[in-house]
Design a protein around this motif. Structure first.
Motif, PDB file in Angstrom:
ATOM      1  N   GLY A 253       0.733  -0.704  -0.165  1.00  0.00           N
ATOM      2  CA  GLY A 253       0.069  -0.122  -0.176  1.00  0.00           C
ATOM      3  C   GLY A 253       0.972   1.487  -0.009  1.00  0.00           C
ATOM      4  O   GLY A 253       0.287   2.490   0.226  1.00  0.00           O
ATOM      5  N   ALA A 254       2.117   1.297   0.152  1.00  0.00           N
ATOM      6  CA  ALA A 254       2.657   2.499  -0.268  1.00  0.00           C
ATOM      7  C   ALA A 254       3.211   2.661  -1.688  1.00  0.00           C
ATOM      8  O   ALA A 254       3.411   2.599  -2.739  1.00  0.00           O
ATOM      9  CB  ALA A 254       4.180   1.618   0.487  1.00  0.00           C
ATOM     10  N   GLY A 255       3.555   4.404  -1.246  1.00  0.00           N
ATOM     11  CA  GLY A 255       3.334   4.961  -2.665  1.00  0.00           C
ATOM     12  C   GLY A 255       2.110   5.131  -3.293  1.00  0.00           C
ATOM     13  O   GLY A 255       2.810   5.433  -4.326  1.00  0.00           O
ATOM     14  N   ILE A 256       1.414   4.914  -2.920  1.00  0.00           N
ATOM     15  CA  ILE A 256       0.098   5.683  -3.572  1.00  0.00           C
ATOM     16  C   ILE A 256      -0.612   6.525  -4.128  1.00  0.00           C
ATOM     17  O   ILE A 256       0.427   7.753  -3.376  1.00  0.00           O
ATOM     18  CB  ILE A 256      -1.111   4.336  -3.006  1.00  0.00           C
TER      19      ILE A 256
ATOM     20  N   THR B 102      -4.540  10.688  -3.820  1.00  0.00           N
ATOM     21  CA  THR B 102      -6.382  11.920  -3.984  1.00  0.00           C
ATOM     22  C   THR B 102      -6.934  10.588  -5.649  1.00  0.00           C
ATOM     23  O   THR B 102      -7.854  10.600  -5.757  1.00  0.00           O
ATOM     24  CB  THR B 102      -5.237  12.874  -5.052  1.00  0.00           C
ATOM     25  N   ALA B 103      -6.025   9.594  -6.164  1.00  0.00           N
ATOM     26  CA  ALA B 103      -6.678   9.032  -7.623  1.00  0.00           C
ATOM     27  C   ALA B 103      -7.651   7.528  -6.878  1.00  0.00           C
ATOM     28  O   ALA B 103      -8.575   7.800  -6.405  1.00  0.00           O
ATOM     29  CB  ALA B 103      -5.773   8.398  -8.343  1.00  0.00           C
ATOM     30  N   VAL B 104      -6.791   7.795  -5.679  1.00  0.00           N
ATOM     31  CA  VAL B 104      -7.043   6.570  -4.927  1.00  0.00           C
ATOM     32  C   VAL B 104      -9.027   6.907  -4.485  1.00  0.00           C
ATOM     33  O   VAL B 104     -10.092   6.324  -3.847  1.00  0.00           O
ATOM     34  CB  VAL B 104      -6.272   5.978  -3.651  1.00  0.00           C
ATOM     35  N   ALA B 105      -8.503   7.444  -3.259  1.00  0.00           N
ATOM     36  CA  ALA B 105      -9.727   9.091  -2.898  1.00  0.00           C
ATOM     37  C   ALA B 105     -10.869   9.160  -3.780  1.00  0.00           C
ATOM     38  O   ALA B 105     -12.313   9.076  -3.533  1.00  0.00           O
ATOM     39  CB  ALA B 105      -9.463  10.229  -1.931  1.00  0.00           C
TER      40      ALA B 105
ATOM     41  N   PRO C   2      -5.025   0.744  -6.449  1.00  0.00           N
ATOM     42  CA  PRO C   2      -4.083  -0.202  -5.890  1.00  0.00           C
ATOM     43  C   PRO C   2      -3.945  -0.934  -4.598  1.00  0.00           C
ATOM     44  O   PRO C   2      -4.273   0.127  -3.345  1.00  0.00           O
ATOM     45  CB  PRO C   2      -2.791   0.863  -5.935  1.00  0.00           C
ATOM     46  N   GLY C   3      -3.719  -1.669  -4.928  1.00  0.00           N
ATOM     47  CA  GLY C   3      -4.037  -2.926  -3.149  1.00  0.00           C
ATOM     48  C   GLY C   3      -5.604  -3.201  -3.134  1.00  0.00           C
ATOM     49  O   GLY C   3      -5.292  -4.331  -2.362  1.00  0.00           O
ATOM     50  N   LEU C   4      -6.372  -2.501  -3.608  1.00  0.00           N
ATOM     51  CA  LEU C   4      -7.720  -3.372  -4.224  1.00  0.00           C
ATOM     52  C   LEU C   4      -7.791  -3.620  -5.282  1.00  0.00           C
ATOM     53  O   LEU C   4      -8.513  -3.679  -6.344  1.00  0.00           O
ATOM     54  CB  LEU C   4      -8.578  -2.511  -4.143  1.00  0.00           C
TER      55      LEU C   4
ATOM     56  N   PRO D 266      -0.365   4.068   4.560  1.00  0.00           N
ATOM     57  CA  PRO D 266      -0.837   4.534   3.337  1.00  0.00           C
ATOM     58  C   PRO D 266      -2.178   4.465   3.766  1.00  0.00           C
ATOM     59  O   PRO D 266      -3.447   5.431   2.889  1.00  0.00           O
ATOM     60  CB  PRO D 266       0.080   4.216   2.699  1.00  0.00           C
ATOM     61  N   LEU D 267      -2.732   3.647   1.894  1.00  0.00           N
ATOM     62  CA  LEU D 267      -3.915   3.041   1.861  1.00  0.00           C
ATOM     63  C   LEU D 267      -4.459   2.763   3.166  1.00  0.00           C
ATOM     64  O   LEU D 267      -6.491   3.464   2.880  1.00  0.00           O
ATOM     65  CB  LEU D 267      -4.080   1.771   1.575  1.00  0.00           C
ATOM     66  N   ALA D 268      -4.195   2.993   3.984  1.00  0.00           N
ATOM     67  CA  ALA D 268      -5.750   2.776   5.197  1.00  0.00           C
ATOM     68  C   ALA D 268      -6.291   3.723   5.555  1.00  0.00           C
ATOM     69  O   ALA D 268      -7.362   4.283   6.323  1.00  0.00           O
ATOM     70  CB  ALA D 268      -4.992   1.826   6.833  1.00  0.00           C
ATOM     71  N   SER D 269      -4.681   4.806   5.765  1.00  0.00           N
ATOM     72  CA  SER D 269      -5.331   6.026   6.012  1.00  0.00           C
ATOM     73  C   SER D 269      -6.462   7.175   4.502  1.00  0.00           C
ATOM     74  O   SER D 269      -7.125   7.969   5.470  1.00  0.00           O
ATOM     75  CB  SER D 269      -4.027   6.645   6.074  1.00  0.00           C
ATOM     76  N   THR D 270      -6.037   6.886   4.091  1.00  0.00           N
ATOM     77  CA  THR D 270      -6.909   7.354   2.792  1.00  0.00           C
ATOM     78  C   THR D 270      -8.187   6.849   2.631  1.00  0.00           C
ATOM     79  O   THR D 270      -8.956   7.715   2.567  1.00  0.00           O
ATOM     80  CB  THR D 270      -5.894   6.799   0.997  1.00  0.00           C
TER      81      THR D 270
END
Length: 375
Positions: A43-46, A49-52, A70-72, A186-190
């Motif tokens: 999940g690093a380096g994602i 903004t795009a994920v959100a 990424p990651g999902l 990072p991904l969890a926080s987003t």
């Protein structure tokens, strides 16, 4: 020469065996360190903004078929599970950091999939084990139960808020690979920030305690019929001898009838109440969505939260209470935190709080702050 060839063959054989063993060990380690789904999807380096943006569009009803998060790799399944984890955390007043810990844990353990298998008897989003006291197999496969159990365990960890995300997750999970949780922060926080922003602000159905304390509340009085004549009412059931009063307004009758068909379905903070008996917890009801959907089925559009529903229709005095009226409690008269619907005969239908089903309660258990008539 033959000796050299033979020696070379032996060396090659040993190297092949060693390589295979290393491969097996690496594969085994990867399988354990990523739950049960194999190689790591970091999940690093994602691009947060795009994920959100992708997550918001899926939560808003867009198709997930073309989504690339990424990651999902299975967003249609994973994002609703993440939504349930966040909603459950909010309903239990778990800080945002705790919700991030839970999301990172579920990503590592199951990739946010509600698995029916795992190491030994591990199951579900967090790979919890019935044999370790996390609940029955059926309970663990319920995302709300699993999330609640995780949060309760996390909140018992002394100083968890001062720990790193990985340390806090490890304190609950006791994994053989404690560092693996960090990659998902990072991904969890987003996900947490994006999902939390989609819920009604500050109390749209968020529960405080169970039923309000008995009393007259801010209204100064309660109707003469307070429901006490029905005695104890089993949760999720209709009291014996209750029927919708004959003089109930037609649209109010429709709303009451729809709401009563949801009796026994489990509460979900932030749930839309669009499919209370379906498999997705976010289709279940919270207090204000039960009111909204009940009246939507009667052709009347209500806003989503208790804070706005208290301004719908017109104010009503408690002595003039009629079936279908919205009854507000907890908080204050201008910013109530709970709402139910009058059924007549001193009864109220409500979606009370996490862990409780839609149920009928006597009006005597409500401290009435405000009453609004929307028909």
């Amino acid at each position: 020469m033959k000796g050299i060839v033979a020696l070379g063959a032996v060396v090659l054989f040993v190297l092949l065996i060693a390589g295979a063993a290393m491969t097996m060990a690496t594969t085994s380690q990867a399988a354990q360190s990523t739950g049960v789904l194999g190689n790591c999807l970091t999940g690093a380096g994602i691009d947060t903004t795009a994920v959100a943006a992708q997550v918001r569009s899926i939560l808003d009803g867009a198709s997930s078929k073309k989504a690339r998060v990424p990651g999902l790799d299975l967003p249609a399944e994973q994002i609703p599970n993440a939504q349930t984890i966040v909603a459950t955390g909010i309903s239990l007043d778990v800080p945002a950091r705790g919700q991030i810990v839970a999301l990172a844990t579920a990503m590592q353990e199951s990739r946010l999939r509600n698995l029916a298998y795992g190491d030994r008897d591990s199951l579900g989003l967090f790979q919890q084990r019935p044999s370790q006291g996390w609940g029955t197999a059926e309970q663990i496969r319920d995302p709300v139960h699993a999330s609640t159990a995780f949060y309760k365990a996390l909140l018992k960890v002394r100083g968890w808020q001062q720990m790193t995300i990985a340390q806090a997750a490890q304190a609950v999970q006791a994994s053989g690979f404690p560092g693996a949780y960090a990659q998902w922060e990072p991904l969890a926080s987003t996900l947490q920030k994006t999902i939390a922003a989609t819920f009604p602000h500050a109390g749209g159905g968020k529960p405080a305690n169970d039923a309000s304390s008995p009393g007259t509340g801010a209204s100064g009085c309660v109707p003469a019929k307070d429901g006490s004549s029905f005695g104890r009412i089993p949760e999720g059931q209709v009291p014996k001898d209750y029927t919708i009063p004959k003089d109930t307004a037609p649209k109010a009758r429709q709303a009451i009838d729809w709401a009563m068909h949801q009796l026994g379905t489990m509460y979900q903070w932030g749930g839309a109440c669009t499919n209370p008996r379906g498999p997705d917890p976010m289709g279940r009801c919270d207090c204000s969505s039960l009111m909204q959907q009940a009246y939507a089925h009667a052709g009347i559009i209500l806003t989503r939260t208790t804070y706005t529903q208290v301004n719908e229709g017109k104010p009503v005095s408690p002595k003039d209470l009629k079936p279908g009226d919205l009854i507000f409690a907890r908080g204050s008269a201008t910013r109530p935190e709970h709402v139910g619907m009058a059924l007549g005969q001193g009864l109220v239908i409500e979606a009370p709080r996490t862990g409780k089903p839609v149920r009928i309660t006597p009006l005597k258990d409500w401290s009435v702050l405000a009453i609004r008539r929307v028909v």
